[in-house]
Design a protein around this motif. Structure first.
Motif, PDB file in Angstrom:
ATOM      1  N   ARG A  16       0.831  -1.204   0.000  1.00 23.11           N
ATOM      2  CA  ARG A  16       0.000   0.000   0.000  1.00 23.11           C
ATOM      3  C   ARG A  16       0.869   1.259   0.000  1.00 23.11           C
ATOM      4  O   ARG A  16       0.506   2.269  -0.594  1.00 23.11           O
ATOM      5  CB  ARG A  16      -0.925   0.004   1.215  1.00 23.11           C
ATOM      6  N   ARG A  17       2.000   1.191   0.663  1.00 20.79           N
ATOM      7  CA  ARG A  17       2.898   2.354   0.685  1.00 20.79           C
ATOM      8  C   ARG A  17       3.626   2.538  -0.651  1.00 20.79           C
ATOM      9  O   ARG A  17       4.177   3.603  -0.922  1.00 20.79           O
ATOM     10  CB  ARG A  17       3.927   2.222   1.813  1.00 20.79           C
ATOM     11  N   ALA A  18       3.656   1.488  -1.459  1.00 21.24           N
ATOM     12  CA  ALA A  18       4.342   1.563  -2.755  1.00 21.24           C
ATOM     13  C   ALA A  18       3.749   2.645  -3.646  1.00 21.24           C
ATOM     14  O   ALA A  18       4.397   3.091  -4.599  1.00 21.24           O
ATOM     15  CB  ALA A  18       4.271   0.214  -3.467  1.00 21.24           C
TER      16      ALA A  18
ATOM     17  N   GLY B  81      15.821  -5.187  -7.320  1.00 22.37           N
ATOM     18  CA  GLY B  81      14.823  -4.198  -7.732  1.00 22.37           C
ATOM     19  C   GLY B  81      14.144  -4.456  -9.050  1.00 22.37           C
ATOM     20  O   GLY B  81      13.297  -3.663  -9.475  1.00 22.37           O
ATOM     21  N   THR B  82      14.509  -5.545  -9.723  1.00 21.19           N
ATOM     22  CA  THR B  82      13.938  -5.839 -11.031  1.00 21.19           C
ATOM     23  C   THR B  82      13.585  -7.317 -11.140  1.00 21.19           C
ATOM     24  O   THR B  82      14.029  -8.127 -10.333  1.00 21.19           O
ATOM     25  CB  THR B  82      14.942  -5.488 -12.156  1.00 21.19           C
ATOM     26  N   ALA B  83      12.783  -7.647 -12.155  1.00 19.42           N
ATOM     27  CA  ALA B  83      12.422  -9.040 -12.427  1.00 19.42           C
ATOM     28  C   ALA B  83      13.288  -9.536 -13.573  1.00 19.42           C
ATOM     29  O   ALA B  83      13.100  -9.126 -14.727  1.00 19.42           O
ATOM     30  CB  ALA B  83      10.944  -9.138 -12.790  1.00 19.42           C
TER      31      ALA B  83
ATOM     32  N   ALA C 278       6.577  -1.023 -13.133  1.00 21.04           N
ATOM     33  CA  ALA C 278       6.914   0.120 -12.280  1.00 21.04           C
ATOM     34  C   ALA C 278       5.905   1.245 -12.461  1.00 21.04           C
ATOM     35  O   ALA C 278       5.533   1.930 -11.501  1.00 21.04           O
ATOM     36  CB  ALA C 278       8.321   0.623 -12.604  1.00 21.04           C
ATOM     37  N   LEU C 279       5.446   1.410 -13.686  1.00 19.03           N
ATOM     38  CA  LEU C 279       4.474   2.468 -13.991  1.00 19.03           C
ATOM     39  C   LEU C 279       3.154   2.228 -13.274  1.00 19.03           C
ATOM     40  O   LEU C 279       2.432   3.167 -12.927  1.00 19.03           O
ATOM     41  CB  LEU C 279       4.256   2.543 -15.500  1.00 19.03           C
ATOM     42  N   GLN C 280       2.828   0.961 -13.018  1.00 13.66           N
ATOM     43  CA  GLN C 280       1.564   0.599 -12.375  1.00 13.66           C
ATOM     44  C   GLN C 280       1.698   0.416 -10.873  1.00 13.66           C
ATOM     45  O   GLN C 280       0.733   0.044 -10.215  1.00 13.66           O
ATOM     46  CB  GLN C 280       1.033  -0.705 -12.987  1.00 13.66           C
TER      47      GLN C 280
ATOM     48  N   PHE D 109      10.083   6.630 -11.443  1.00 15.38           N
ATOM     49  CA  PHE D 109       9.232   6.687 -12.625  1.00 15.38           C
ATOM     50  C   PHE D 109       7.903   7.387 -12.371  1.00 15.38           C
ATOM     51  O   PHE D 109       7.415   8.144 -13.196  1.00 15.38           O
ATOM     52  CB  PHE D 109       8.976   5.258 -13.118  1.00 15.38           C
ATOM     53  N   THR D 110       7.290   7.108 -11.232  1.00 16.27           N
ATOM     54  CA  THR D 110       5.965   7.642 -10.942  1.00 16.27           C
ATOM     55  C   THR D 110       6.019   8.811  -9.965  1.00 16.27           C
ATOM     56  O   THR D 110       5.023   9.116  -9.300  1.00 16.27           O
ATOM     57  CB  THR D 110       5.051   6.538 -10.370  1.00 16.27           C
ATOM     58  N   GLN D 111       7.193   9.461  -9.877  1.00 17.47           N
ATOM     59  CA  GLN D 111       7.360  10.606  -8.987  1.00 17.47           C
ATOM     60  C   GLN D 111       6.899  10.283  -7.565  1.00 17.47           C
ATOM     61  O   GLN D 111       5.946  10.878  -7.051  1.00 17.47           O
ATOM     62  CB  GLN D 111       6.590  11.814  -9.535  1.00 17.47           C
TER      63      GLN D 111
END
Length: 263
Positions: free
Chosen positions: A77-79, A92-94, A106-108, A164-166
């Motif tokens: 939820r904090r994401a 940090g990546t898949a 990441a955008l979502q 990416f999403t500020q």
């Protein structure tokens, strides 16, 4: 922006292995602050970041983001408003997904999911534009699996994805420590560029005192779960690595490992 007020965290409470990782710790970050955090191993630096991100709950105290108490919000939820880059480039990546698929996820981050294409033509254009800023040629490798990238490339991608999403808060947990000096320098420069251009409120843990002095507008030093030294923007400009070693020498029983001496 971020208010940490009187938080405590004890591991293995009541046992012979009891360890107080955070002790009545308070910290405030205003909008756009970039605070670097230094301290010895076991000082509580990563525990602080884990508590803010929601990976660890705290035993006491309050964490507020934009005035909202987030203590009871789980990590996912904090994401919505917390971005993070870890020390391990693999974290940090898949690795089995492509660059464009990782960026789409990441955008979502923190948003509701539904049926639809994850990677669209318009997103590819945006991804290529963003990746071009890294100057690593990744804009030409959108369909390459992330597991094929070097550690430095993956960490640069993780940094881009985190911002990416500020996010309202960007947490950087020794994100250059696992890289060789050349790639660490590259990611350090990218960090400065991405944080500055996005005006991101950032909390960065590092063992590298030169890096801690060069980046950001404030600095804090931790030891045994407490903040033992702080420097505002004006003080930080005058500090040297020698000054930090002197301050750290005032803390009883404190020692830095070799990585802290990098300059």
């Amino acid at each position: 922006m971020l208010t940490v007020e009187g938080i405590d965290k004890t591991f293995f409470a009541g046992s012979v292995n009891e360890r107080r990782a955070l002790v009545d710790l308070s910290l405030d970050l205003a909008e756009g602050d970039f605070v670097t955090v230094i301290g010895s191993n076991g000082a509580g630096k990563s525990t602080l970041l884990n508590a803010i991100a929601g990976r660890l709950g705290v035993d006491a105290g309050t964490i507020r983001i934009d005035g909202t108490v987030v203590n009871r919000l789980p990590e996912h939820r904090r994401a919505r408003f917390v971005g993070r880059v870890f020390q391990d480039p693999m974290a940090g990546t898949a690795p089995d997904l492509t660059i464009e698929q990782n960026l789409s996820l990441a955008l979502q981050r923190g948003k509701g999911r539904g049926l639809g294409w994850g990677v669209t033509r318009s997103r590819r254009v945006r991804f290529a534009t963003e990746l071009e800023l890294l100057e690593l040629g990744l804009e030409h490798r959108l369909k390459a699996k992330v597991g094929l990238l070097s550690g430095g490339q993956r960490q640069a991608l993780s940094l881009l994805m985190a911002g990416f999403t500020q996010p309202r808060i960007l947490l950087l947990d020794e994100h250059t420590a696992a890289l060789d000096p050349q790639r660490a320098q590259l990611v350090t420069e990218l960090t400065d560029r991405i944080v500055s251009s996005g005006g991101l409120t950032t909390l960065m843990v590092t063992h590298n005192m030169e890096q801690a002095l060069r980046l950001g507008n404030r600095l804090v030093m931790m030891h045994e779960g407490r903040i033992v030294f702080t420097a505002d923007a004006e003080q930080k400009q005058r500090l040297t690595v020698k000054d930090l070693l002197t301050e750290f020498g005032k803390v009883k029983g404190a020692t830095f490992d070799d990585r802290a001496m990098l300059s």
